[in-house]
Design a protein around this motif. Structure first.
Motif, PDB file in Angstrom:
ATOM      1  N   MET A  90       0.835  -1.197   0.000  1.00 40.98           N
ATOM      2  CA  MET A  90       0.000   0.000   0.000  1.00 40.98           C
ATOM      3  C   MET A  90       0.875   1.255   0.000  1.00 40.98           C
ATOM      4  O   MET A  90       1.956   1.278   0.583  1.00 40.98           O
ATOM      5  CB  MET A  90      -0.923   0.021   1.217  1.00 40.98           C
ATOM      6  CG  MET A  90      -1.940  -1.115   1.254  1.00 40.98           C
ATOM      7  SD  MET A  90      -3.166  -0.929  -0.055  1.00 40.98           S
ATOM      8  CE  MET A  90      -4.025   0.535   0.519  1.00 40.98           C
ATOM      9  N   ILE A  91       0.390   2.285  -0.658  1.00 42.08           N
ATOM     10  CA  ILE A  91       1.077   3.569  -0.658  1.00 42.08           C
ATOM     11  C   ILE A  91       0.812   4.281   0.665  1.00 42.08           C
ATOM     12  O   ILE A  91      -0.343   4.437   1.088  1.00 42.08           O
ATOM     13  CB  ILE A  91       0.592   4.434  -1.835  1.00 42.08           C
ATOM     14  CG1 ILE A  91       1.135   3.875  -3.154  1.00 42.08           C
ATOM     15  CG2 ILE A  91       1.007   5.885  -1.670  1.00 42.08           C
ATOM     16  CD1 ILE A  91       2.634   4.030  -3.318  1.00 42.08           C
ATOM     17  N   ASP A  92       1.881   4.711   1.319  1.00 44.52           N
ATOM     18  CA  ASP A  92       1.774   5.385   2.617  1.00 44.52           C
ATOM     19  C   ASP A  92       1.801   6.898   2.386  1.00 44.52           C
ATOM     20  O   ASP A  92       2.867   7.525   2.381  1.00 44.52           O
ATOM     21  CB  ASP A  92       2.932   4.941   3.506  1.00 44.52           C
ATOM     22  CG  ASP A  92       2.785   5.423   4.950  1.00 44.52           C
ATOM     23  OD1 ASP A  92       1.980   6.344   5.183  1.00 44.52           O
ATOM     24  OD2 ASP A  92       3.489   4.879   5.821  1.00 44.52           O
ATOM     25  N   THR A  93       0.622   7.480   2.194  1.00 44.89           N
ATOM     26  CA  THR A  93       0.570   8.922   1.914  1.00 44.89           C
ATOM     27  C   THR A  93       0.954   9.746   3.140  1.00 44.89           C
ATOM     28  O   THR A  93       1.490  10.844   3.005  1.00 44.89           O
ATOM     29  CB  THR A  93      -0.827   9.333   1.419  1.00 44.89           C
ATOM     30  OG1 THR A  93      -1.798   8.924   2.373  1.00 44.89           O
ATOM     31  CG2 THR A  93      -1.132   8.697   0.071  1.00 44.89           C
ATOM     32  N   SER A  94       0.690   9.217   4.338  1.00 37.34           N
ATOM     33  CA  SER A  94       1.051   9.957   5.559  1.00 37.34           C
ATOM     34  C   SER A  94       2.562  10.113   5.665  1.00 37.34           C
ATOM     35  O   SER A  94       3.067  11.206   5.967  1.00 37.34           O
ATOM     36  CB  SER A  94       0.504   9.243   6.796  1.00 37.34           C
ATOM     37  OG  SER A  94      -0.900   9.232   6.793  1.00 37.34           O
ATOM     38  N   GLN A  95       3.307   9.040   5.426  1.00 34.69           N
ATOM     39  CA  GLN A  95       4.769   9.131   5.472  1.00 34.69           C
ATOM     40  C   GLN A  95       5.293   9.998   4.342  1.00 34.69           C
ATOM     41  O   GLN A  95       6.258  10.752   4.509  1.00 34.69           O
ATOM     42  CB  GLN A  95       5.373   7.736   5.392  1.00 34.69           C
ATOM     43  CG  GLN A  95       6.889   7.711   5.555  1.00 34.69           C
ATOM     44  CD  GLN A  95       7.329   8.269   6.891  1.00 34.69           C
ATOM     45  OE1 GLN A  95       6.868   7.815   7.947  1.00 34.69           O
ATOM     46  NE2 GLN A  95       8.201   9.273   6.871  1.00 34.69           N
ATOM     47  N   PHE A  96       4.663   9.905   3.179  1.00 34.24           N
ATOM     48  CA  PHE A  96       5.024  10.757   2.037  1.00 34.24           C
ATOM     49  C   PHE A  96       4.919  12.236   2.402  1.00 34.24           C
ATOM     50  O   PHE A  96       5.850  13.017   2.168  1.00 34.24           O
ATOM     51  CB  PHE A  96       4.100  10.392   0.876  1.00 34.24           C
ATOM     52  CG  PHE A  96       3.992  11.397  -0.229  1.00 34.24           C
ATOM     53  CD1 PHE A  96       5.035  11.601  -1.114  1.00 34.24           C
ATOM     54  CD2 PHE A  96       2.815  12.120  -0.412  1.00 34.24           C
ATOM     55  CE1 PHE A  96       4.917  12.521  -2.160  1.00 34.24           C
ATOM     56  CE2 PHE A  96       2.689  13.027  -1.441  1.00 34.24           C
ATOM     57  CZ  PHE A  96       3.745  13.231  -2.320  1.00 34.24           C
ATOM     58  N   LEU A  97       3.817  12.636   3.004  1.00 31.69           N
ATOM     59  CA  LEU A  97       3.637  14.034   3.396  1.00 31.69           C
ATOM     60  C   LEU A  97       4.607  14.415   4.519  1.00 31.69           C
ATOM     61  O   LEU A  97       5.131  15.548   4.540  1.00 31.69           O
ATOM     62  CB  LEU A  97       2.195  14.281   3.833  1.00 31.69           C
ATOM     63  CG  LEU A  97       1.151  14.163   2.714  1.00 31.69           C
ATOM     64  CD1 LEU A  97      -0.262  14.203   3.293  1.00 31.69           C
ATOM     65  CD2 LEU A  97       1.324  15.266   1.675  1.00 31.69           C
ATOM     66  N   ALA A  98       4.866  13.485   5.430  1.00 32.04           N
ATOM     67  CA  ALA A  98       5.824  13.763   6.506  1.00 32.04           C
ATOM     68  C   ALA A  98       7.227  13.973   5.950  1.00 32.04           C
ATOM     69  O   ALA A  98       7.976  14.842   6.436  1.00 32.04           O
ATOM     70  CB  ALA A  98       5.810  12.612   7.515  1.00 32.04           C
ATOM     71  N   ASP A  99       7.613  13.188   4.932  1.00 35.89           N
ATOM     72  CA  ASP A  99       8.918  13.379   4.306  1.00 35.89           C
ATOM     73  C   ASP A  99       9.012  14.741   3.621  1.00 35.89           C
ATOM     74  O   ASP A  99      10.052  15.416   3.691  1.00 35.89           O
ATOM     75  CB  ASP A  99       9.172  12.270   3.283  1.00 35.89           C
ATOM     76  CG  ASP A  99       9.457  10.917   3.927  1.00 35.89           C
ATOM     77  OD1 ASP A  99       9.730  10.875   5.139  1.00 35.89           O
ATOM     78  OD2 ASP A  99       9.391   9.899   3.201  1.00 35.89           O
ATOM     79  N   LEU A 100       7.957  15.143   2.954  1.00 39.26           N
ATOM     80  CA  LEU A 100       7.950  16.477   2.347  1.00 39.26           C
ATOM     81  C   LEU A 100       8.120  17.558   3.408  1.00 39.26           C
ATOM     82  O   LEU A 100       8.876  18.528   3.223  1.00 39.26           O
ATOM     83  CB  LEU A 100       6.644  16.697   1.578  1.00 39.26           C
ATOM     84  CG  LEU A 100       6.487  15.974   0.245  1.00 39.26           C
ATOM     85  CD1 LEU A 100       5.071  16.177  -0.297  1.00 39.26           C
ATOM     86  CD2 LEU A 100       7.514  16.472  -0.777  1.00 39.26           C
ATOM     87  N   ASP A 101       7.411  17.405   4.523  1.00 38.68           N
ATOM     88  CA  ASP A 101       7.507  18.385   5.605  1.00 38.68           C
ATOM     89  C   ASP A 101       8.914  18.411   6.197  1.00 38.68           C
ATOM     90  O   ASP A 101       9.430  19.479   6.553  1.00 38.68           O
ATOM     91  CB  ASP A 101       6.494  18.056   6.699  1.00 38.68           C
ATOM     92  CG  ASP A 101       5.053  18.320   6.263  1.00 38.68           C
ATOM     93  OD1 ASP A 101       4.843  19.143   5.351  1.00 38.68           O
ATOM     94  OD2 ASP A 101       4.138  17.692   6.843  1.00 38.68           O
ATOM     95  N   ARG A 102       9.544  17.242   6.301  1.00 38.67           N
ATOM     96  CA  ARG A 102      10.909  17.196   6.847  1.00 38.67           C
ATOM     97  C   ARG A 102      11.878  17.940   5.936  1.00 38.67           C
ATOM     98  O   ARG A 102      12.711  18.729   6.409  1.00 38.67           O
ATOM     99  CB  ARG A 102      11.338  15.727   7.006  1.00 38.67           C
ATOM    100  CG  ARG A 102      12.804  15.571   7.423  1.00 38.67           C
ATOM    101  CD  ARG A 102      13.042  16.107   8.833  1.00 38.67           C
ATOM    102  NE  ARG A 102      14.454  16.120   9.183  1.00 38.67           N
ATOM    103  CZ  ARG A 102      15.269  17.155   9.005  1.00 38.67           C
ATOM    104  NH1 ARG A 102      14.820  18.288   8.477  1.00 38.67           N
ATOM    105  NH2 ARG A 102      16.535  17.082   9.370  1.00 38.67           N
TER     106      ARG A 102
END
Length: 397
Positions: free
Chosen positions: A1-13
């Motif tokens: 599954m695609i983890d959109t929450s981690q994706f957005l967290a990486d962008l924020d980091r």
């Protein structure tokens, strides 16, 4: 599954590395840029990729399993005092694909933003950057040699990677639109049909430097006025030969000696135009040449037109586009469109050796290359989901 929450967290980091107001200032090989590259190496290793930074600054994560493989990515550095999504979005999306288990090599291509040259990282990867070009590369702001910067950041002497086109079925890149077409149409996804070509020119106009008070208007040879009239004529004539999405830009005008009390004796213009169709650009080039010829017939100051850059358009691969269209139709029916890319990207370089495709998400207000650049978080997440759906379809095809 695609983890959109981690994706957005990486962008924020990554947004926190080089923060400038609501955007980011992270020019190539700056301390902030190198910090972001080291962060990406660690993130690649955490999802199981074999990661390294090569001798030009490309950050490459190699999938360890069997193929067929995809290549995905974009760039980490930014323009000065610019946005937080341009480039980074495509890198973090590629990382999310790898995290989800897709057979993807992830790459952050060095210096897409051109602080030291034109697409140094992707050109190096496809074998289009020789040692002479490296020796000649200078920082566009302060003139420092590229070799000096590579030594300072610890990359001098490292091997430059070369892509094996036979390893890849194709290369994907997710990007913000950097324009208003999607937002104005109420669309959330843009499936890119192709990346425009660019023809860039230098127009040099020679007049006579003289005193602004003592020289009568009848005697003057004002290179600045000739430049203004020539550019106005181009702007008047181009609409008759261009296409709907053609654009043209006067990026720079240099006057010599550029002093308030001196008539300019020389003007140098950097001018460019873009379109997806070579035929349209041929018409625009013919028109530009006619305008310069007519200027030389009428004006006291002769103009010389010199080509200084010619980038061919790069159509996106039909099968990859079809896979993205199917994913968009499933995930956001009625809210996606096909469109060309008016900006240039690393995918244009990769297209020389493999099939490529791009996917756009809307830019709020169309703003990019500025610290107010932004995209709705739900559109960022949707873009990742469509990219993943398209990648899966293309791999299975």
């Amino acid at each position: 599954m695609i983890d959109t929450s981690q994706f957005l967290a990486d962008l924020d980091r990554l947004r926190q590395i080089g923060t400038y107001r609501t955007g980011v200032h992270r020019p190539t090989f700056s301390p902030e840029d190198m910090e972001s590259r080291r962060w990406l190496v660690a993130a690649m290793e955490a999802v199981g990729l074999e990661a390294q930074i090569d001798g030009i600054g490309n950050v490459f994560g190699r999938h360890r399993g069997p193929g067929p493989h995809l290549l995905a990515g974009s760039h980490l550095e930014t323009q000065n005092q610019a946005g937080w999504l341009d480039g980074v979005l495509g890198v973090v999306a590629a990382l999310a694909l790898a995290r989800a288990g897709l057979p993807v090599d992830v790459c952050a291509y060095a210096d897409e933003e051109g602080h030291w040259g034109d697409f140094l990282g992707s050109r190096s990867l496809v074998g289009a950057l020789d040692e002479a070009a490296l020796d000649a590369a200078r920082n566009r702001h302060d003139g420092r040699p590229l070799h000096e910067a590579l030594r300072e950041v610890g990359l001098a002497g490292r091997e430059r990677l070369r892509l094996d086109p036979g390893r890849y079925k194709g290369a994907f890149e997710l990007h913000i639109e950097q324009g208003t077409q999607l937002e104005r149409a109420g669309m959330r996804i843009g499936v890119v049909t192709g990346i425009v070509g660019i023809r860039q020119w230098r127009i040099t106009i020679t007049g006579q430097q003289d005193h602004t008070g003592g020289t009568t208007m009848a005697e003057r040879r004002d290179a600045g006025l000739t430049a203004v009239r020539l550019l106005a004529a181009v702007d008047q004539e181009f609409p008759g030969v261009c296409a709907e999405r053609s654009v043209w830009t006067t990026g720079r005008i240099l006057l010599e000696p550029n002093a308030p009390q001196i008539i300019p004796g020389r003007a140098e213009i950097t001018f460019s135009f873009r379109d997806l169709s070579p035929e349209v650009m041929d018409r625009m080039e013919d028109c530009l040449r006619r305008v310069v010829q007519e200027s030389n017939r009428r004006e006291r100051c002769p103009a010389v037109l010199e080509p200084i850059g010619h980038t061919l358009p790069s159509p996106c691969d039909p099968a990859m586009r079809a896979a993205l269209r199917e994913a968009a139709a499933e995930l956001c029916p009625g809210a996606w469109a096909e469109m060309p890319s008016g900006a240039i990207h690393d995918s244009q370089i990769l297209a020389r050796v493999m099939p490529v495709a791009m996917l756009f998400v809307p830019s709020i207000g169309g703003i990019s290359h500025h610290w107010t650049e932004d995209t709705k978080r739900e559109d960022l997440a949707l873009g990742l989901e469509v990219l993943a759906g398209g990648a899966r379809r293309f791999l299975a095809g």
